[in-house]
Design a protein around this motif. Structure first.
Motif: not given
Length: 179
Positions: A101-103, A152-167
């Motif tokens: 959805v983000y992409t 901008d896209f890479e910033f959002g993608l990396e932050n999503n991935i960072r959150g997925l590490r917690t998950l």
């Protein structure tokens, strides 16, 4: 073709075949590299081919059974990679679709800006409207506020991935405690 809908179905199925033929393989990568490569390529391929983007992203909800099977097969590969890395199937599904959805949203916004002739406008021509808003006034000088650049896209993608590490850590912990 018997109808315009039949033609669009055939074009959409062919668009997905071309799209997935250009996508990198998902096997053999760490889960975060899989997601990073998949969605960076997803965006790159579709932002460089308006017809392909229109048929795959903008026609969402109008896919034939054959197109859905083709698409779900590729999604399944990504999901399997995530589950093998320790995500629950539920978390893997949320991870995939959140990034999808983000992409797709990034692509739709960029397409809208291009069609409005605003894609290459530097700065914000209505920045004066932010007078009296200290944070926005300051940030308008630093950002395009279109938020569809590669950075901008890479910033959002990396932050999503960072959150997925917690998950992932939570899923692994839950899996260990259920044994």
């Amino acid at each position: 073709f018997k109808s315009k809908d039949d033609l669009l179905e055939a074009l959409t199925e062919e668009a997905f075949r071309r799209f997935y033929a250009q996508m990198p393989p998902v096997r053999g990568r760490h889960w975060d590299d899989t997601l990073r490569a998949f969605f960076t390529n997803f965006r790159s391929i579709l932002r460089n081919d308006d017809a392909l983007c229109d048929l795959t992203v903008m026609r969402f909800g109008h896919y034939s059974d054959a197109t859905l099977v083709l698409t779900w097969t590729r999604i399944e590969e990504v999901l399997q990679s995530l589950v093998q890395s320790g995500f629950s199937s539920d978390s893997a599904t949320y991870a995939y679709f959140t990034l999808s959805v983000y992409t797709r949203g990034s692509l739709a916004i960029e397409r809208g800006l291009r069609s409005a002739g605003l894609a290459n406008v530097i700065g914000n021509p209505r920045a004066e409207l932010a007078a009296g808003m200290p944070i926005i006034s300051s940030e308008l000088k630093k950002h395009s506020w279109k938020m569809v650049s590669d950075d901008d896209f890479e910033f959002g993608l990396e932050n999503n991935i960072r959150g997925l590490r917690t998950l992932l850590a939570a899923d692994r912990k839950a899996s260990r405690s259920s044994r």
